[in-house]
Every structure is written in C-alpha cells, then in structure tokens.
Design a protein around this motif. Structure first.
Motif, PDB file in Angstrom:
ATOM      1  N   ALA A  81      35.772  13.751   0.622  1.00 42.71           N
ATOM      2  CA  ALA A  81      36.184  15.165   1.137  1.00 42.71           C
ATOM      3  C   ALA A  81      36.313  15.196   2.603  1.00 42.71           C
ATOM      4  CB  ALA A  81      35.399  16.132   0.341  1.00 42.71           C
ATOM      5  N   GLY A  82      35.571  14.152   3.365  1.00 45.34           N
ATOM      6  CA  GLY A  82      35.525  14.484   4.607  1.00 45.34           C
ATOM      7  C   GLY A  82      34.531  15.469   5.007  1.00 45.34           C
ATOM      8  N   VAL A  83      33.384  15.856   4.455  1.00 45.87           N
ATOM      9  CA  VAL A  83      32.553  16.854   4.979  1.00 45.87           C
ATOM     10  C   VAL A  83      31.867  16.517   5.992  1.00 45.87           C
ATOM     11  CG1 VAL A  83      30.566  18.112   3.706  1.00 45.87           C
ATOM     12  CG2 VAL A  83      32.551  17.706   2.275  1.00 45.87           C
ATOM     13  N   ILE A  84      31.545  17.531   6.837  1.00 45.39           N
ATOM     14  CA  ILE A  84      30.938  17.267   8.166  1.00 45.39           C
ATOM     15  C   ILE A  84      29.806  18.230   8.282  1.00 45.39           C
ATOM     16  CG2 ILE A  84      32.856  16.399   9.566  1.00 45.39           C
ATOM     17  CD1 ILE A  84      32.846  18.885  10.924  1.00 45.39           C
ATOM     18  N   GLU A  85      29.423  19.072   7.272  1.00 45.55           N
ATOM     19  CA  GLU A  85      28.266  19.964   7.126  1.00 45.55           C
ATOM     20  C   GLU A  85      26.906  18.892   7.129  1.00 45.55           C
ATOM     21  OE1 GLU A  85      31.093  22.477   7.361  1.00 45.55           O
ATOM     22  OE2 GLU A  85      31.148  20.661   5.883  1.00 45.55           O
ATOM     23  N   PRO A  86      25.738  19.660   7.452  1.00 42.41           N
ATOM     24  CA  PRO A  86      24.635  18.858   8.197  1.00 42.41           C
ATOM     25  C   PRO A  86      23.699  18.648   6.702  1.00 42.41           C
ATOM     26  CG  PRO A  86      24.389  21.269   8.427  1.00 42.41           C
ATOM     27  CD  PRO A  86      25.604  21.172   8.135  1.00 42.41           C
ATOM     28  N   VAL A  87      24.222  18.032   6.001  1.00 45.49           N
ATOM     29  CA  VAL A  87      23.566  17.179   4.626  1.00 45.49           C
ATOM     30  C   VAL A  87      22.468  16.135   4.932  1.00 45.49           C
ATOM     31  CG1 VAL A  87      23.705  16.558   2.154  1.00 45.49           C
ATOM     32  CG2 VAL A  87      25.363  18.323   3.264  1.00 45.49           C
ATOM     33  N   LEU A  88      23.040  15.404   5.910  1.00 50.58           N
ATOM     34  CA  LEU A  88      22.334  13.971   6.367  1.00 50.58           C
ATOM     35  C   LEU A  88      21.129  14.506   7.067  1.00 50.58           C
ATOM     36  CD1 LEU A  88      22.201  10.957   6.648  1.00 50.58           C
ATOM     37  CD2 LEU A  88      23.589  11.242   8.686  1.00 50.58           C
ATOM     38  N   PRO A  89      20.901  15.545   7.950  1.00 54.46           N
ATOM     39  CA  PRO A  89      19.762  15.807   8.568  1.00 54.46           C
ATOM     40  C   PRO A  89      18.767  16.236   7.811  1.00 54.46           C
ATOM     41  CG  PRO A  89      21.436  16.991   9.866  1.00 54.46           C
ATOM     42  CD  PRO A  89      22.087  16.268   8.731  1.00 54.46           C
ATOM     43  N   ALA A  90      19.096  16.810   6.302  1.00 48.99           N
ATOM     44  CA  ALA A  90      18.157  17.289   5.280  1.00 48.99           C
ATOM     45  C   ALA A  90      17.581  15.952   4.919  1.00 48.99           C
ATOM     46  CB  ALA A  90      18.962  18.033   4.383  1.00 48.99           C
ATOM     47  N   VAL A  91      18.174  14.678   4.819  1.00 46.56           N
ATOM     48  CA  VAL A  91      17.810  13.607   4.258  1.00 46.56           C
ATOM     49  C   VAL A  91      16.829  12.822   5.204  1.00 46.56           C
ATOM     50  CG1 VAL A  91      18.289  11.063   3.592  1.00 46.56           C
ATOM     51  CG2 VAL A  91      19.851  13.201   2.735  1.00 46.56           C
ATOM     52  N   LEU A  92      17.167  13.028   6.640  1.00 47.29           N
ATOM     53  CA  LEU A  92      16.331  12.508   7.625  1.00 47.29           C
ATOM     54  C   LEU A  92      15.179  13.198   7.995  1.00 47.29           C
ATOM     55  CD1 LEU A  92      19.297  11.103   9.822  1.00 47.29           C
ATOM     56  CD2 LEU A  92      17.810   9.879   8.437  1.00 47.29           C
ATOM     57  N   ALA A  93      15.438  14.282   8.608  1.00 46.50           N
ATOM     58  CA  ALA A  93      14.272  15.245   9.162  1.00 46.50           C
ATOM     59  C   ALA A  93      13.697  15.703   7.777  1.00 46.50           C
ATOM     60  CB  ALA A  93      14.748  16.219   9.962  1.00 46.50           C
ATOM     61  N   GLY A  94      14.307  16.452   6.998  1.00 47.89           N
ATOM     62  CA  GLY A  94      13.772  17.031   5.725  1.00 47.89           C
ATOM     63  C   GLY A  94      12.722  16.369   5.019  1.00 47.89           C
ATOM     64  N   GLY A  95      13.259  14.872   4.881  1.00 47.06           N
ATOM     65  CA  GLY A  95      12.555  13.852   4.033  1.00 47.06           C
ATOM     66  C   GLY A  95      11.186  13.586   4.817  1.00 47.06           C
ATOM     67  N   LEU A  96      11.454  13.451   6.091  1.00 48.84           N
ATOM     68  CA  LEU A  96      10.111  13.106   6.914  1.00 48.84           C
ATOM     69  C   LEU A  96       9.001  14.278   6.726  1.00 48.84           C
ATOM     70  CD1 LEU A  96      11.488  11.442  10.009  1.00 48.84           C
ATOM     71  CD2 LEU A  96       9.944  10.432   8.383  1.00 48.84           C
ATOM     72  N   ILE A  97       9.479  15.722   6.720  1.00 51.79           N
ATOM     73  CA  ILE A  97       8.598  16.749   6.679  1.00 51.79           C
ATOM     74  C   ILE A  97       7.886  16.791   5.143  1.00 51.79           C
ATOM     75  CG2 ILE A  97       8.700  19.283   6.651  1.00 51.79           C
ATOM     76  CD1 ILE A  97      10.694  19.128   8.654  1.00 51.79           C
ATOM     77  N   ALA A  98       8.691  16.382   4.100  1.00 53.22           N
ATOM     78  CA  ALA A  98       8.442  16.479   2.837  1.00 53.22           C
ATOM     79  C   ALA A  98       7.253  15.319   2.543  1.00 53.22           C
ATOM     80  CB  ALA A  98       9.660  16.270   1.835  1.00 53.22           C
ATOM     81  N   ALA A  99       7.498  14.134   3.211  1.00 57.40           N
ATOM     82  CA  ALA A  99       6.680  12.900   3.048  1.00 57.40           C
ATOM     83  C   ALA A  99       5.344  13.037   3.747  1.00 57.40           C
ATOM     84  CB  ALA A  99       7.500  11.676   3.418  1.00 57.40           C
ATOM     85  N   LEU A 100       5.301  13.888   4.800  1.00 55.84           N
ATOM     86  CA  LEU A 100       4.412  13.407   5.935  1.00 55.84           C
ATOM     87  C   LEU A 100       3.625  14.980   6.048  1.00 55.84           C
ATOM     88  CD1 LEU A 100       5.586  11.207   8.707  1.00 55.84           C
ATOM     89  CD2 LEU A 100       4.063  10.513   6.620  1.00 55.84           C
ATOM     90  N   GLY A 101       4.232  15.824   5.797  1.00 56.02           N
ATOM     91  CA  GLY A 101       3.878  17.369   6.180  1.00 56.02           C
ATOM     92  C   GLY A 101       2.677  17.846   5.305  1.00 56.02           C
ATOM     93  N   ASN A 102       1.812  18.381   6.140  1.00 55.63           N
ATOM     94  CA  ASN A 102       0.722  19.285   5.479  1.00 55.63           C
ATOM     95  C   ASN A 102       1.248  20.508   4.387  1.00 55.63           C
ATOM     96  OD1 ASN A 102       1.198  21.586   7.174  1.00 55.63           O
ATOM     97  ND2 ASN A 102      -0.469  20.485   8.679  1.00 55.63           N
TER      98      ASN A 102
END
Length: 376
Positions: A81-102
């Motif tokens: 669909a050519g979507v440019i909404e910020p789903v990729l940051p959820a994978v990158l930054a969100g994934g790091l917070i979920a994996a490492l965060g307290n």
C-alpha cells in the motif's frame, strides 16, 4: 519448517488489506506530504486499533505476535500500500525497550502498542558506514549522572518521536564491539537538538545532536557496555520488516505494470502482447518470487543463534536490494515517461525500493558482510 500462515496471521493480513484498501491511497499520501505532515495520525491510530503494532511484540511483551512471520505479514501489506506511518520504529526502538527495559521502562511498550507514543532508534553516525559497532557518541559518568555527546544521523522518525533509544560508547575505541550502551532519551531533554528532513520516498528522518545531555543512570537500557548484541538482534528484525515491505512494493509495482501492458495499445494491440515485453515481465516475475523466498527464509531464521541469523539477514538484504532495483527499473521502463511522474503511484514504489536498499546496509555492504561471516 512450516511456511504456511497460521489462521491468526491470515486474519491479520486480510483485515489489514481491507483497511488499507479503504483508507489509504497514493493521492492521500501525496496530499499529506504536500501539507507538510510527516504521516497520517488517523491512519496510525487505525493501525494500532487493528492490532498491527501489537503484532510486533510477543505476548510476554504485551503484544500477540513478535515472530518473524508476523513481521513479514504486516510489512508486506504495508509495502504493497506504500504506507509511510512509523511502524518500523516500533519494531526497532520498541523492540529494544521490550527486550532490555526494566519494569518502569517497559511501560513505554504499552503506549507504543496503543499508538500513543513514538520511540525512534538513534544509531547511525556519519562515519559508521552501516556498522553497528562503530559508535563515536560518548557516554561519560559525572557523579550520579551520565553525559552524552555526539551526533546521530538519519534517525528515522526522529523529529516525530517522544523518546529516542540512543547508542553511546562507555568504553573502548570507536569500532570495538564491547563498550556500547543503549539509553532512553526523552527528546525534550536539555541538550538534545533534532533537525528533521524528508527522505526521497516521503518518509521523515532527522539528525540528532547530543550536547552535554545529562541523564540519570536509570536511563540505561540493559547492562553497561553490552548493548551491541541486542542492537544486532533488533536490526535483524528491522531488516526482516523492510525486506518484507520491499516485497510488497515489488508486488504493487508489478501489478501496476501488468495493468498498463494490458491497457496501453500500439498498432491496435495491447503492448503486453509484444514478445519482448513478455520476456521482460517473465524475468521480473522470477525476481519477485526469489525475493519472496528470501523474505520467508529470513523470517524463519530470525530466532536462530546470532551467527546463523546474521548470515541469513545479509543474504536476504543483498537479494532484496538487487531484485528491488531490477523491478523498479523494468517497471518504469515498460511504463515509459508516466512511470517517473509523481502523480503516478509507481514512482513512490520505485523511490521506496531505492530507499530500502540503503537502510541498514546496501547490497554491497551485505555481500561483504556475508563473505566475512561465512569466512569467520
């Protein structure tokens, strides 16, 4: 390994397809960009409500997916669909917070899944050439505080984020694997300067300057100096996502070209009947199917040990880059001049495929890295 989609993933794919077909279009995206908006907040909220962001995280992290095939299903449709909404940051930054965060830090994940908080990964630097271990930004202890100094380049959605996940070096030389830490940095922290810009495909990006940014020690994600392994794992997930997105973009470009060949006539016949163009379409179809195989293979090996995972990531990104370039070039050439116009959707897919090739390592970089990993 079973490559068939589960019933839940098929339902997610079909729901996302219907939503984007109804709500998202090339014209709407162009109008949004022309108005100076980084993305459509209503569309992003709708994606969150559908559970698209929740599919990026495991049940233990507050989501309901998180595996490679969940990323593949979602991002292939976003690419189509050519979507440019910020789903990729959820994978990158969100994934790091979920994996490492307290426990306190992981509270942000709930907001990310709900679509009410954007967190961006600030990793790249001017001299890094895609190498995740090349970090010159420093993190120095001063009493009870940690002080960050450095400049991060090409931070995807950096100007739209409320929180940055920043890599900084606490020990070692610029290219050492050890000594890299990750920090949660609110963008309104004194000393943080964010300069936003548009990429060629319409997605927003930014340069982030960190000038004596003082943080509490509790801002660190995970253990001090041991952030590289988690960073590599997060970027591997990001590579899976953008490879799947490229596959969707290739499929959309192919469908536009097939339709054009059936409609455009010369000498009273659709040009799709010309044998030379049929041969070119056949070659392109083979490339797209090879790209699909590469994405499936990457998704299936995302949870493998680091060495095997990184080899598959490099192989997939290299093939996607080569296939994407061929598909974009062939589709534009078979369309003629119309293929390059901004008003026509094909131009967006061509720009996006070009941009994806340069995200987290281009074809040459991943070929070199693949060779080095196999030799090691």
């Amino acid at each position: 390994m079973d490559f068939n989609l589960t019933e839940e993933r098929m339902m997610l794919r079909d729901t996302l397809q219907r939503f984007l077909a109804d709500k998202y279009s090339h014209e709407n995206r162009r109008a949004m960009i022309a108005a100076g908006e980084p993305y459509d907040a209503g569309i992003y909220a709708g994606l969150a409500e559908l559970g698209v962001l929740g599919a990026m995280f495991s049940e233990g992290q507050g989501g309901f997916g998180g595996q490679g095939f969940d990323l593949m299903v979602v991002f292939e449709e976003l690419g189509r669909a050519g979507v440019i909404e910020p789903v990729l940051p959820a994978v990158l930054a969100g994934g790091l917070i979920a994996a490492l965060g307290n426990e306190r830090q992981r509270g942000l994940v709930e907001e990310i899944i709900a679509g009410t908080h954007v967190a961006a990964l600030a990793q790249g630097e001017a001299g890094s050439r895609y190498d995740l271990n090349h970090v010159e930004t420093t993190a120095a202890a001063e009493g009870d505080a940690i002080v960050l100094n450095g400049i991060k380049t090409h931070v995807l959605y950096g100007a739209e984020a409320q929180t940055l996940v920043v890599s900084a070096r606490e020990a070692g030389a610029a290219a050492d694997a050890a000594g890299i830490s990750l920090f949660l940095v609110p963008v309104n922290t004194p000393g943080v300067t964010v300069s936003g810009h548009r990429n060629m495909d319409g997605t927003p990006s930014a340069t982030v300057a960190l000038d004596d940014v003082r943080l509490a020690d509790t801002a660190r994600l995970g253990a001090a100096g041991e952030g590289l392994a988690a960073l590599e794992a997060a970027v591997a997930r990001g590579l899976t996502a953008i490879c799947a997105e490229a596959l969707g973009a290739m499929e959309a470009a192919k469908e536009l070209t097939t339709g054009y060949l059936k409609e455009r006539k010369q000498f009273g016949e659709p040009i799709g009947k010309f044998q030379a163009l049929q041969h070119r379409m056949a070659d392109m179809l083979i490339e797209v199917e090879q790209a699909r195989s590469a994405v499936i293979n990457m998704a299936g090996n995302l949870d493998q040990p680091r060495g095997r995972r990184e080899i598959h990531a490099c192989a997939a990104k290299n093939l996607i880059g080569r296939a994407g370039a061929l598909v974009a070039e062939e589709c534009i050439q078979m369309h003629g001049g119309i293929g390059m116009t901004d008003e026509y959707a094909l131009s967006h897919f061509a720009r996006r495929l070009t941009m994806i090739d340069h995200l987290f390592g281009d074809t040459d970089y991943h070929l070199e890295r693949f060779i080095a990993l196999k030799a090691g």
